[in-house]
Scaffold this active site. Structure first.
Site, mmCIF file in Angstrom:
data_model
loop_
_atom_site.group_PDB
_atom_site.id
_atom_site.type_symbol
_atom_site.label_atom_id
_atom_site.label_comp_id
_atom_site.label_asym_id
_atom_site.label_seq_id
_atom_site.Cartn_x
_atom_site.Cartn_y
_atom_site.Cartn_z
ATOM 1 N N HIS A 105 -45.031 -12.633 10.506
ATOM 2 C CA HIS A 105 -44.977 -13.935 9.829
ATOM 3 C C HIS A 105 -46.304 -14.628 10.088
ATOM 4 C CE1 HIS A 105 -40.731 -13.279 11.112
ATOM 5 N NE2 HIS A 105 -40.395 -13.845 9.975
ATOM 6 N N ASP A 108 -46.503 -16.193 13.461
ATOM 7 C CA ASP A 108 -46.495 -15.315 14.643
ATOM 8 C C ASP A 108 -47.909 -15.082 15.122
ATOM 9 O OD1 ASP A 108 -43.815 -14.841 14.035
ATOM 10 O OD2 ASP A 108 -44.227 -12.924 13.047
#
Ligand code: XLS
Ligand code: NI
Ligand code: NI
Length: 441
Positions: A105, A108
């Site tokens: 993501h 992240d």
């Protein structure tokens, strides 16, 4: 930014295939990347991928306790420097494990800044590091995605929020996430509707929210085309958690949604075992529903715990599960853009860095065994032949005519009046078939 000379997993060297007799816990017993089966190497069949959010960012917290993970490289901040270090950690891990792919993501890999523009800048600077590491190692991005569920602004959902500004923010975020996925040559892009659902229908205009989600995905498709991104778009179904009901609840609901909003040609499904379980289905059911619609793209490989009612995201170790999955995947002719993405996390009690290796090695070996067993079952041919015969009444005579659309109800009545009754049916032989599978497991 320079490559750090530091080693983050000093006790672990490149994981090797040592065969089924090996007692080395840091070796593959079944995953032999270059072994050829059915005309492809295991590496090409399975296309393993490691998830950044669990393996690199997971702190192993649960709703009753803080994180337990020991990660010596963490400095306790969410700085850009820390983000770069994590990228180096990730690629050392990927390289040592021999995973050809990873997935992430946006949030992240890089921290949020004070506003969207600073956040985008942070992302760009880490994407440079990821690109450099991809080049150095040959590891590729299986798919990228945007995190539209952690930040409080998404409390009511993203594309399905009651607040149009939230829709706009999410759209901007997805635009950027697709662009960086493109920049990193990602093979795909996933939409998981983290909070696209409701907690109560009392405050929810369901129709309006679904329309907004349809609009949102169309905007994403348009942008994908505009920038020339060729990767595959996927929707990942999940029935609940964090919301009580999520609109992308299972494969069938997603397919219906995609058809209704004229998006089916632009999307495939990314199916996750634990989500199938939460939906009250088997993974095999979800796979077959997607395959029947020509819409299976990729899988999130994990498993749930049947005694726990939430998404426990455990590493898959059950050979029956992996055999069933690989029977479906081989049956559809293998992955094209997708792969076997370990959306799985080590248990809170497994807090040492080396546990990350044990977990992935076990999952990869379980899938390698599933692949070998499924290939052997297909080669043997008895299972497929049984199913073929079971439907043989459709190959000729009245069955063939019905399938060809050559019979109306009147014709079928005339046929049955003449025949009087059906020819006795044959047994389904479930137990016989279960025994047959066990011959190979
Ligand atoms: C959560 C989902 C998530 C997606 C990516 O349950 O599985 O991890 O795979 O957003
Ligand atoms: Ni997932
Ligand atoms: Ni999940």
């Amino acid at each position: 930014m320079k490559r750090q000379a530091k080693e983050f997993f000093p006790g672990v060297s490149k994981i090797q295939y040592e065969g089924p007799k090996s007692k080395n816990p840091l070796a593959f017993k079944h995953y032999n990347p270059d072994e050829v089966l059915d005309g492809k190497t295991m590496k090409e069949h399975l296309r393993f991928s490691v998830t950044y959010w669990h393996t690199i960012r997971g702190q192993l917290s649960d709703m009753f306790g803080v994180g337990t993970a020991i990660r010596p490289w963490e400095d306790g901040t969410n700085s850009l420097t820390m983000a770069e270090t994590r990228a180096r950690v990730a690629f050392e891990f990927l390289e040592k494990l021999g995973s050809p792919f990873y997935a992430f993501h946006d949030r992240d890999v890089a921290p949020e800044g004070k506003d969207l523009s600073e956040t985008n800048k942070n992302l760009d600077s880490i994407v440079k590091v990821l690109k450099e590491e991809q080049k150095r190692t040959g590891v590729r991005l299986l798919w990228g995605t945007a995190c539209l569920f952690v930040h409080p602004r998404f409390a009511h959902g993203a594309a399905t929020s009651c607040n149009a500004d939230v829709f706009a923010y999410a759209a901007a975020q997805v635009k950027k996430a697709i662009e960086v996925t493109h920049e990193l040559n990602g093979a795909g892009y996933v939409f998981w509707g983290g909070r696209e659902g409701y907690s109560t229908l009392l405050n929810t205009n369901l129709k309006r929210e679904m329309d907004h989600l349809g609009r949102f995905l169309h905007l994403a498709v348009d942008h994908k085309k505009a920038i020339g991104f060729k990767g595959q778009f996927y929707i990942e179904p999940k029935p609940k958690e964090p919301t009580k009901h999520q609109y992308d609840s299972d494969a069938a609901a997603c397919l219906n949604f995609l058809r209704e909003y004229d998006l089916l040609k632009d999307f495939k499904l990314n199916l996750e075992t634990n989500h199938a379980t939460l939906a009250g289905h088997t993974m095999q059911h979800e796979l077959e529903v997607a395959i029947a619609a020509g819409a299976l793209g990729s899988i999130d490989a994990n498993t749930g715990d049947l005694l726990l009612g939430w998404d426990t995201d455990q590493f898959p170790t059950n050979i029956y599960l992996t055999t069933e999955i690989m029977l479906s995947i081989l049956g559809m002719g293998g992955f094209k853009t997708g792969g076997t993405n370990f959306d799985a996390k080590v248990r809170r009690e497994s807090f040492e860095p080396v546990d990350l290796f044990y977990a992935h090695i076990g999952g990869m070996d379980a899938f390698a065994r599933g692949l070998k067993i499924a290939a052997a079952i297909r080669k043997d041919g008895r299972l497929a032949e049984f199913v073929r015969k079971r439907y043989s009444s459709w190959d000729t005579g009245i069955g063939a005519k019905i399938e060809a659309g050559q019979c109306d109800l009147k014709a079928l009545e005339a046929y049955m009046l003449k025949k009087g009754d059906i020819t006795p049916n044959t047994s389904g032989r479930q137990e016989f078939l279960e025994n047959l599978i066990n011959e190979f497991v």
